[in-house]
Design a protein around this motif. Structure first.
Motif, short mmCIF file in Angstrom:
data_model
loop_
_atom_site.label_atom_id
_atom_site.label_comp_id
_atom_site.label_asym_id
_atom_site.label_seq_id
_atom_site.Cartn_x
_atom_site.Cartn_y
_atom_site.Cartn_z
N VAL A 51 0.85 -1.19 0.00
CA VAL A 51 0.00 0.00 0.00
C VAL A 51 0.88 1.24 0.00
O VAL A 51 1.78 1.38 0.85
CB VAL A 51 -0.92 0.03 1.24
N SER A 52 0.65 2.14 -0.93
CA SER A 52 1.40 3.40 -0.99
C SER A 52 0.45 4.58 -0.95
O SER A 52 -0.73 4.47 -1.31
CB SER A 52 2.26 3.47 -2.25
N ILE A 53 0.98 5.71 -0.52
CA ILE A 53 0.22 6.97 -0.46
C ILE A 53 0.81 7.93 -1.47
O ILE A 53 2.02 8.12 -1.53
CB ILE A 53 0.29 7.58 0.95
N LEU A 54 -0.06 8.57 -2.25
CA LEU A 54 0.35 9.62 -3.19
C LEU A 54 -0.22 10.93 -2.66
O LEU A 54 -1.43 11.15 -2.70
CB LEU A 54 -0.16 9.32 -4.60
N THR A 55 0.65 11.79 -2.15
CA THR A 55 0.19 13.01 -1.49
C THR A 55 0.54 14.25 -2.31
O THR A 55 0.82 14.15 -3.51
CB THR A 55 0.77 13.08 -0.06
N THR A 56 0.53 15.41 -1.67
CA THR A 56 0.71 16.68 -2.38
C THR A 56 2.17 17.12 -2.36
O THR A 56 3.00 16.51 -3.01
CB THR A 56 -0.23 17.75 -1.78
N LEU A 97 1.46 -0.95 7.64
CA LEU A 97 0.44 -0.99 6.59
C LEU A 97 0.79 -0.12 5.40
O LEU A 97 0.11 -0.18 4.37
CB LEU A 97 -0.92 -0.54 7.14
N CYS A 98 1.84 0.70 5.54
CA CYS A 98 2.18 1.66 4.48
C CYS A 98 3.56 1.36 3.94
O CYS A 98 4.57 1.47 4.66
CB CYS A 98 2.11 3.09 5.04
N HIS A 99 3.64 1.02 2.67
CA HIS A 99 4.91 0.64 2.03
C HIS A 99 5.71 1.86 1.64
O HIS A 99 6.94 1.89 1.80
CB HIS A 99 4.61 -0.21 0.80
N HIS A 100 5.07 2.91 1.13
CA HIS A 100 5.80 4.07 0.61
C HIS A 100 4.87 5.28 0.56
O HIS A 100 3.65 5.15 0.40
CB HIS A 100 6.33 3.77 -0.80
N ILE A 101 5.47 6.47 0.69
CA ILE A 101 4.74 7.74 0.54
C ILE A 101 5.45 8.56 -0.52
O ILE A 101 6.65 8.81 -0.43
CB ILE A 101 4.68 8.52 1.87
N ALA A 102 4.70 8.99 -1.54
CA ALA A 102 5.27 9.76 -2.64
C ALA A 102 4.59 11.11 -2.74
O ALA A 102 3.39 11.25 -2.44
CB ALA A 102 5.11 9.00 -3.96
N SER A 103 5.35 12.10 -3.17
CA SER A 103 4.82 13.45 -3.36
C SER A 103 4.53 13.69 -4.83
O SER A 103 5.30 13.30 -5.71
CB SER A 103 5.82 14.49 -2.86
N SER A 104 3.43 14.41 -5.09
CA SER A 104 3.11 14.82 -6.46
C SER A 104 3.82 16.11 -6.83
O SER A 104 3.83 16.50 -8.01
CB SER A 104 1.60 15.03 -6.60
N GLU A 151 -6.32 18.79 -16.21
CA GLU A 151 -5.57 17.79 -16.99
C GLU A 151 -4.12 17.69 -16.53
O GLU A 151 -3.54 16.59 -16.50
CB GLU A 151 -5.64 18.12 -18.48
N GLN A 152 -3.53 18.82 -16.15
CA GLN A 152 -2.15 18.80 -15.66
C GLN A 152 -2.07 18.06 -14.33
O GLN A 152 -1.15 17.27 -14.10
CB GLN A 152 -1.64 20.24 -15.48
N VAL A 153 -3.05 18.31 -13.46
CA VAL A 153 -3.09 17.62 -12.17
C VAL A 153 -3.21 16.11 -12.37
O VAL A 153 -2.46 15.32 -11.77
CB VAL A 153 -4.25 18.15 -11.31
N LEU A 154 -4.14 15.71 -13.22
CA LEU A 154 -4.37 14.29 -13.44
C LEU A 154 -3.17 13.62 -14.11
O LEU A 154 -2.82 12.49 -13.78
CB LEU A 154 -5.62 14.10 -14.30
N GLN A 155 -2.55 14.31 -15.06
CA GLN A 155 -1.38 13.74 -15.73
C GLN A 155 -0.23 13.53 -14.74
O GLN A 155 0.43 12.49 -14.75
CB GLN A 155 -0.93 14.65 -16.86
N THR A 156 -0.02 14.52 -13.88
CA THR A 156 1.05 14.41 -12.88
C THR A 156 0.80 13.26 -11.93
O THR A 156 1.68 12.43 -11.66
CB THR A 156 1.18 15.73 -12.09
#
Length: 216
Positions: free
Chosen positions: A94-99, A119-126, A139-144
Motif C-alpha cells: 500500500v502506498s500513499i500519493l500526497t501533495t 500498513l504503508c509501504h511508501h509515501i510519494a509526493s506529487s 488535466e495537468q493535475v491528473l497527468q502528474t
C-alpha cells in the motif's frame, strides 16, 4: 468534495468548514493543523450532539480527531487511518500519493504515531501544493498524479493499492486508476472514511469511554 460522495439511502451527510477568518485556507503542516482544529472546535462544540458520526477531512493525524473522540461518543474517522486500514485488506503493498514534498516526512511521522507503519509501504509526493490542486489545469493535475502513480509506485515499487493522500484529491481515484494499469486499486480517502463511519454506526459502535477517551 461534496460532489465526490454519492448519496446513500442509509445516511445523510452534513458538511462543515471553519470560517476563513479563523482557519487557514489549506493545511500545510503542524501549525496549520492545530489552528484549524481550534477554529473548528470553537464553532462545533455547542452542536456536537447534532451528529451521529464525524469524518475529519484532513489527510493527517489531525488533532481534531482526538478532540472529537474526547468530547463525544460518536465514531470519528480520520481520512488518513481509515483508508490505510481498508487498504491493508485489499493488497500487499500500500502506498500513499500526497501533495507537496513537505507532506512526505509529516505523513511518515503521522503514520508511525498512529501505529500503522506496517500498513504503508511508501509515501510519494506529487510536487503540488494543496491549493494548486484547484488552481492548476485539471488535466495537468491528473497527468502528474497518473505518471507518478504508474511509473514510481506501480512499476518501480510494485504497489498494488494506492491511497490518494489529500482531501483535495477526492473524486480523482477513477482517473488515476485508469493510468495505473489493470489490477491496481486506487482509493479516495474521504469516501473510505465516510463508508467506515457508516459501518461503525450500523454496528452500533461508539467511541470507548473507559480508557484513552474517558470523560475528564
Amino acid at each position: 468534495m461534496r460532489d465526490c460522495i454519492p448519496t446513500h439511502v442509509d445516511y445523510e451527510l452534513d458538511y462543515f468548514t471553519a470560517s476563513s477568518e479563523t482557519a487557514p485556507l489549506s493545511i500545510e503542516g503542524m501549525y496549520d493543523s492545530v489552528v484549524s482544529a481550534a477554529a473548528c472546535l470553537q464553532e462545533l462544540e455547542p452542536h456536537l450532539n447534532e451528529w451521529d458520526g464525524f469524518v475529519v477531512a484532513c489527510f493527517s493525524a489531525h488533532p481534531l480527531c482526538h478532540v472529537l473522540r474526547e468530547k463525544t461518543t460518536a465514531p470519528v474517522m480520520s481520512i488518513l487511518s481509515a483508508p490505510l486500514l481498508l487498504a491493508s485488506t485489499l493488497g500487499g503493498k500500500v502506498s500513499i500519493l500526497t501533495t507537496s514534498p513537505r507532506w512526505v516526512p509529516l505523513l511518515e511521522h503521522d503514520v508511525k504515531s498512529l501505529g500503522l507503519s506496517s500498513l504503508c509501504h511508501h509515501i510519494a509526493s506529487s510536487g503540488m501544493r494543496v491549493l494548486e490542486l484547484e488552481s492548476l489545469p485539471r488535466e495537468q493535475v491528473l497527468q502528474t498524479l497518473g505518471q507518478i502513480a504508474k511509473n514510481d509506485l506501480v512499476e518501480r515499487l510494485g504497489s498494488d493499492v494506492i491511497i490518494l493522500g489529500c482531501a483535495g484529491l477526492a473524486g480523482l481515484e477513477d482517473k488515476v486508476r485508469q493510468q495505473c494499469g489493470s489490477g491496481v486499486v486506487v482509493l479516495d480517502p474521504v469516501r473510505c472514511s465516510v463508508e467506515l463511519c457508516a459501518a461503525a454506526l450500523r454496528l452500533k459502535a461508539s467511541t470507548a469511554k473507559a480508557g484513552l477517551y474517558a470523560p475528564v
